[in-house]
Design a protein around this motif. Structure first.
Motif, PDB file in Angstrom:
ATOM      1  N   THR A 155      11.350   0.521  23.666  1.00 22.30           N
ATOM      2  CA  THR A 155      11.624  -0.616  22.789  1.00 22.30           C
ATOM      3  C   THR A 155      11.745  -1.911  23.611  1.00 22.30           C
ATOM      4  O   THR A 155      11.284  -2.981  23.185  1.00 22.30           O
ATOM      5  CB  THR A 155      12.920  -0.381  21.986  1.00 22.30           C
ATOM      6  OG1 THR A 155      12.825   0.882  21.338  1.00 22.30           O
ATOM      7  CG2 THR A 155      13.124  -1.453  20.934  1.00 22.30           C
ATOM      8  N   LEU A 156      12.329  -1.768  24.795  1.00 18.00           N
ATOM      9  CA  LEU A 156      12.468  -2.922  25.666  1.00 18.00           C
ATOM     10  C   LEU A 156      11.087  -3.432  26.102  1.00 18.00           C
ATOM     11  O   LEU A 156      10.832  -4.651  26.108  1.00 18.00           O
ATOM     12  CB  LEU A 156      13.306  -2.519  26.892  1.00 18.00           C
ATOM     13  CG  LEU A 156      14.024  -3.604  27.687  1.00 18.00           C
ATOM     14  CD1 LEU A 156      14.766  -4.581  26.787  1.00 18.00           C
ATOM     15  CD2 LEU A 156      15.006  -2.961  28.663  1.00 18.00           C
ATOM     16  N   ARG A 186       8.356  -3.060  24.463  1.00 20.64           N
ATOM     17  CA  ARG A 186       7.746  -3.686  23.278  1.00 20.64           C
ATOM     18  C   ARG A 186       8.278  -5.108  23.087  1.00 20.64           C
ATOM     19  O   ARG A 186       7.512  -6.047  22.835  1.00 20.64           O
ATOM     20  CB  ARG A 186       8.065  -2.836  22.043  1.00 20.64           C
ATOM     21  CG  ARG A 186       7.460  -3.382  20.783  1.00 20.64           C
ATOM     22  CD  ARG A 186       7.866  -2.625  19.536  1.00 20.64           C
ATOM     23  NE  ARG A 186       7.462  -3.404  18.373  1.00 20.64           N
ATOM     24  CZ  ARG A 186       8.010  -3.281  17.168  1.00 20.64           C
ATOM     25  NH1 ARG A 186       8.965  -2.413  16.958  1.00 20.64           N
ATOM     26  NH2 ARG A 186       7.587  -4.039  16.175  1.00 20.64           N
ATOM     27  N   SER A 223      26.648   8.439  10.382  1.00 24.08           N
ATOM     28  CA  SER A 223      25.952   9.014  11.526  1.00 24.08           C
ATOM     29  C   SER A 223      24.512   9.337  11.145  1.00 24.08           C
ATOM     30  O   SER A 223      24.157   9.344   9.975  1.00 24.08           O
ATOM     31  CB  SER A 223      26.663  10.275  12.003  1.00 24.08           C
ATOM     32  OG  SER A 223      27.940   9.932  12.501  1.00 24.08           O
ATOM     33  N   TYR A 224      23.703   9.607  12.188  1.00 25.24           N
ATOM     34  CA  TYR A 224      22.272   9.809  11.968  1.00 25.24           C
ATOM     35  C   TYR A 224      21.911  11.288  11.929  1.00 25.24           C
ATOM     36  O   TYR A 224      22.418  12.082  12.721  1.00 25.24           O
ATOM     37  CB  TYR A 224      21.472   9.140  13.093  1.00 25.24           C
ATOM     38  CG  TYR A 224      21.504   7.634  13.035  1.00 25.24           C
ATOM     39  CD1 TYR A 224      20.466   6.930  12.441  1.00 25.24           C
ATOM     40  CD2 TYR A 224      22.566   6.918  13.562  1.00 25.24           C
ATOM     41  CE1 TYR A 224      20.484   5.547  12.392  1.00 25.24           C
ATOM     42  CE2 TYR A 224      22.599   5.537  13.508  1.00 25.24           C
ATOM     43  CZ  TYR A 224      21.547   4.860  12.925  1.00 25.24           C
ATOM     44  OH  TYR A 224      21.571   3.482  12.870  1.00 25.24           O
ATOM     45  N   ALA A 284      20.310   7.263   8.751  1.00 26.84           N
ATOM     46  CA  ALA A 284      21.763   7.311   8.726  1.00 26.84           C
ATOM     47  C   ALA A 284      22.206   7.809   7.358  1.00 26.84           C
ATOM     48  O   ALA A 284      21.648   7.413   6.339  1.00 26.84           O
ATOM     49  CB  ALA A 284      22.334   5.924   8.998  1.00 26.84           C
ATOM     50  N   LEU A 326      21.502  13.549  14.944  1.00 24.85           N
ATOM     51  CA  LEU A 326      20.757  12.920  16.022  1.00 24.85           C
ATOM     52  C   LEU A 326      21.766  12.343  17.012  1.00 24.85           C
ATOM     53  O   LEU A 326      22.184  11.191  16.890  1.00 24.85           O
ATOM     54  CB  LEU A 326      19.837  11.827  15.474  1.00 24.85           C
ATOM     55  CG  LEU A 326      18.799  12.339  14.467  1.00 24.85           C
ATOM     56  CD1 LEU A 326      18.014  11.177  13.876  1.00 24.85           C
ATOM     57  CD2 LEU A 326      17.846  13.313  15.148  1.00 24.85           C
ATOM     58  N   ALA A 327      22.158  13.170  17.959  1.00 20.63           N
ATOM     59  CA  ALA A 327      23.215  12.766  18.877  1.00 20.63           C
ATOM     60  C   ALA A 327      22.698  12.540  20.291  1.00 20.63           C
ATOM     61  O   ALA A 327      23.418  12.049  21.152  1.00 20.63           O
ATOM     62  CB  ALA A 327      24.317  13.824  18.880  1.00 20.63           C
ATOM     63  N   GLU A 328      21.440  12.902  20.504  1.00 17.29           N
ATOM     64  CA  GLU A 328      20.914  12.758  21.865  1.00 17.29           C
ATOM     65  C   GLU A 328      20.720  11.269  22.190  1.00 17.29           C
ATOM     66  O   GLU A 328      20.558  10.448  21.285  1.00 17.29           O
ATOM     67  CB  GLU A 328      19.600  13.537  22.034  1.00 17.29           C
ATOM     68  CG  GLU A 328      18.390  12.943  21.338  1.00 17.29           C
ATOM     69  CD  GLU A 328      18.201  13.461  19.914  1.00 17.29           C
ATOM     70  OE1 GLU A 328      17.057  13.410  19.430  1.00 17.29           O
ATOM     71  OE2 GLU A 328      19.188  13.883  19.279  1.00 17.29           O
ATOM     72  N   PRO A 329      20.730  10.941  23.492  1.00 17.75           N
ATOM     73  CA  PRO A 329      20.556   9.530  23.867  1.00 17.75           C
ATOM     74  C   PRO A 329      19.202   9.004  23.389  1.00 17.75           C
ATOM     75  O   PRO A 329      18.221   9.747  23.350  1.00 17.75           O
ATOM     76  CB  PRO A 329      20.603   9.549  25.398  1.00 17.75           C
ATOM     77  CG  PRO A 329      21.235  10.843  25.775  1.00 17.75           C
ATOM     78  CD  PRO A 329      20.937  11.799  24.669  1.00 17.75           C
ATOM     79  N   VAL A 330      19.162   7.740  23.024  1.00 17.74           N
ATOM     80  CA  VAL A 330      17.917   7.172  22.517  1.00 17.74           C
ATOM     81  C   VAL A 330      17.092   6.570  23.656  1.00 17.74           C
ATOM     82  O   VAL A 330      17.615   6.233  24.711  1.00 17.74           O
ATOM     83  CB  VAL A 330      18.196   6.079  21.465  1.00 17.74           C
ATOM     84  CG1 VAL A 330      18.505   6.702  20.136  1.00 17.74           C
ATOM     85  CG2 VAL A 330      19.314   5.156  21.911  1.00 17.74           C
ATOM     86  N   ASP A 331      15.815   6.429  23.393  1.00 19.93           N
ATOM     87  CA  ASP A 331      14.913   5.853  24.383  1.00 19.93           C
ATOM     88  C   ASP A 331      14.953   4.330  24.275  1.00 19.93           C
ATOM     89  O   ASP A 331      14.406   3.749  23.337  1.00 19.93           O
ATOM     90  CB  ASP A 331      13.487   6.386  24.119  1.00 19.93           C
ATOM     91  CG  ASP A 331      12.471   5.718  25.039  1.00 19.93           C
ATOM     92  OD1 ASP A 331      12.887   5.144  26.063  1.00 19.93           O
ATOM     93  OD2 ASP A 331      11.273   5.779  24.706  1.00 19.93           O
ATOM     94  N   VAL A 332      15.622   3.718  25.218  1.00 24.27           N
ATOM     95  CA  VAL A 332      15.766   2.261  25.200  1.00 24.27           C
ATOM     96  C   VAL A 332      14.525   1.598  25.800  1.00 24.27           C
ATOM     97  O   VAL A 332      14.073   0.557  25.338  1.00 24.27           O
ATOM     98  CB  VAL A 332      17.027   1.837  25.993  1.00 24.27           C
ATOM     99  CG1 VAL A 332      17.184   0.328  25.974  1.00 24.27           C
ATOM    100  CG2 VAL A 332      18.262   2.503  25.413  1.00 24.27           C
ATOM    101  N   GLU A 333      13.973   2.250  26.832  1.00 24.93           N
ATOM    102  CA  GLU A 333      12.904   1.633  27.615  1.00 24.93           C
ATOM    103  C   GLU A 333      11.694   1.204  26.784  1.00 24.93           C
ATOM    104  O   GLU A 333      11.220   0.083  26.898  1.00 24.93           O
ATOM    105  CB  GLU A 333      12.441   2.586  28.735  1.00 24.93           C
ATOM    106  CG  GLU A 333      13.308   2.547  29.984  1.00 24.93           C
ATOM    107  CD  GLU A 333      13.644   1.137  30.448  1.00 24.93           C
ATOM    108  OE1 GLU A 333      12.700   0.331  30.646  1.00 24.93           O
ATOM    109  OE2 GLU A 333      14.845   0.832  30.607  1.00 24.93           O
TER     110      GLU A 333
END
Lengths: 201, 310
Positions: free
Chosen positions: B303-304, B306, B273-274, B176, B294-301
């Motif tokens: 991390t979830l 983990r 912002s990132y 950021a 870095l505006a693209e959607p992040v990978d939640v899965e």
């Protein structure tokens, strides 16, 4: 030469629920000008934090001069941010921004021990307040989840003095923080409608 | 064998054929006086003693300097005012800010890159971007912890047939953008020869009052929660990041009668912002050549997964 330049403190990522539990501050030396650190229950020190969420309310609670209080809600709870005349840019930002709005705040953790209460209040004194996109807020949630998990995984009071200090001061139930991480991540998952448990607060 | 002895031998071998009755003891004594009595660094002492003997022998000092210099990797320069040789490829040529500068840009070898400056008064042949050269007898320069090399009147430029490969010393950092430091936005630089210092209240710390030339830059701080990286966006990078051109910035400042409106606008635009930033490292800064929000959607899965399996 480089030894003479104080290194800038990193901005820790921490969810509101853990941040508000972090009621203990300390200095690394007796020097009065030594930086103040907030002890995170998951075993790290924070002299600066970066938070993100929805600014849901703002109030000018100052008497003579402006003193703004903002409520910033993340998936686990609510951060309080206070900015007055000594944080002119952050105060101006809080004056301008119309809630609700996604914001990121970078600032210093502060604790306050009110006379009429048992609780110690933890807040952020902002260096900057920025309006951001939903994507930025989501990125912060995942990043904060990752770094909270890093701290939980690495929690070893026998190896880390901050973990040892956290163990003594907070007796943290790491499971609680892990569950907060899970629910925070689930709240981002739009496929699951049971999102945002804490936004109602 | 001490460094002094080694150097003594080198100087002896260099000048014994030319100077009759040259004694190792004399060389050693001269070096010893400079190094141990006057605390002169050995390389400077070597230079000084060598040039004294060169004069005695009637040899052109510049040619001696050229021969005696060490061939050094440009990415590892960490001393001021050292006379060295380098073998490099010109990777970048920039617009000189003043007429006194003939050429300014970046040269690199396997160890990395370094800024170079060539002055109009030195009257040297022009270096071409992409070409490789041996630059004999250049001098190193330090400014705020960053090292560069200066070509000078005595520098010998030899184009190399074989191209010198430039090591990729550029780094990519993500995080950021959490601070825009003072000295960002619309600034004025000192127009003096070989001086690009930023004017403070219209004054250069070296050359005093001056008109100054407008420039646009950002000194920013990128923070990923674990490490802090300071960044510099030059005019071009600042224009790309903020979509404010130098001309627009000047107009904004003119309308407001204040240059600080520009940095305020920049803060509002980019703080919090990132970004992913790629560029070469200069001292403690990364020079932002490429910047991507870095505006693209992040990978939640992942991390979830983990978190659940912890």
């Amino acid at each position: 030469m480089s030894g003479a330049i104080p290194t800038r403190e990193v901005a820790r990522r921490v969810f509101a629920a853990e941040f508000n539990d972090a009621t203990h501050t300390f200095r690394e030396s007796d020097n009065e000008r030594a930086p103040i650190y907030l002890l995170l229950p998951t075993g790290a020190r924070a002299n600066r934090v970066m938070i993100a969420g929805t600014l849901t309310e703002k109030d000018n609670i100052g008497d003579d001069s402006e003193y703004w209080r903002g409520r910033v809600v993340d998936p686990t709870g609510t951060f309080f941010a206070y900015a007055g005349q000594y944080q002119p840019e952050a105060a101006a930002a809080l004056r301008e921004i119309e809630p609700p709005a996604y914001v990121t705040i970078v600032g210093k953790p502060r604790t306050y021990d009110p006379e009429d209460s048992e609780d110690i209040l933890v807040s952020v004194q902002p260096e900057s307040v920025s309006v951001v996109t939903a994507a930025t807020r989501d990125r912060w949630v995942v990043e904060t989840a990752e770094q909270t998990l890093d701290r939980i995984e690495g929690f070893a009071p026998e190896a880390s003095s901050y973990a040892a200090m956290a163990q003594e001061r907070h007796e943290p139930v790491l499971e609680t923080y892990r569950n907060q991480v899970i629910s925070a991540l689930e709240s981002l998952d739009t496929a699951e409608p049971a999102a945002s448990p804490a936004v109602e607060s | 064998m001490s460094d002094l002895d080694t150097t003594t031998d080198q100087i002896y071998e260099r000048f014994a054929p030319e100077i009759e009755g040259l004694a190792r003891e004399d060389i050693h004594e001269r070096l010893d006086t400079l190094v141990n009595e006057y605390r002169v660094p050995l390389d400077e002492a070597t230079r000084s003693v060598t040039s004294a003997y060169a004069e005695e022998a009637g040899i052109d000092q510049d040619s001696v300097g050229g021969e005696e210099n060490e061939l050094r990797p440009v990415g590892d320069i960490e001393e001021d005012e050292a006379w060295i040789d380098v073998e490099v490829t010109v990777t970048d040529l920039w617009e000189p800010r003043s007429e006194s500068i003939a050429q300014v840009g970046l040269v690199g070898d396997a160890s990395g890159t370094s800024k170079f400056v060539s002055f109009s008064t030195s009257d040297l042949p022009e270096l071409e971007e992409g070409a490789s050269y041996r630059l004999s007898n250049v001098v190193t320069d330090e400014y705020q912890g960053d090292y560069s090399i200066k070509l000078n009147r005595t520098t010998i430029i030899t184009e190399l047939e074989e191209s010198v490969e430039v090591g990729d010393d550029s780094t990519t950092v993500e995080g950021a953008l959490i601070d825009i430091q003072s000295g960002s936005g619309l600034i004025k630089r000192c127009p003096e020869e070989d001086c690009t210092r930023v004017l403070q209240n219209g004054r250069c710390s070296e050359h005093g009052e001056g008109e100054g030339e407008f420039d646009l830059r950002i000194k920013g701080v990128l923070d990923d929660g674990k490490e802090v990286q300071e960044l510099i966006f030059d005019q071009e990078a600042t224009e790309r990041l903020t979509e404010i051109t130098l001309e627009q910035a000047k107009e904004m400042a003119m309308d407001a009668l204040d240059t600080s409106v520009v940095s305020e606008e920049i803060r509002a635009e980019v703080l919090g912002s990132y970004y992913r930033v790629t560029g070469p490292t200069f001292g403690r800064y990364v020079l932002a050549n490429e910047t991507e929000e870095l505006a693209e959607p992040v990978d939640v899965e992942s991390t979830l997964i983990r978190a659940r399996s912890l």
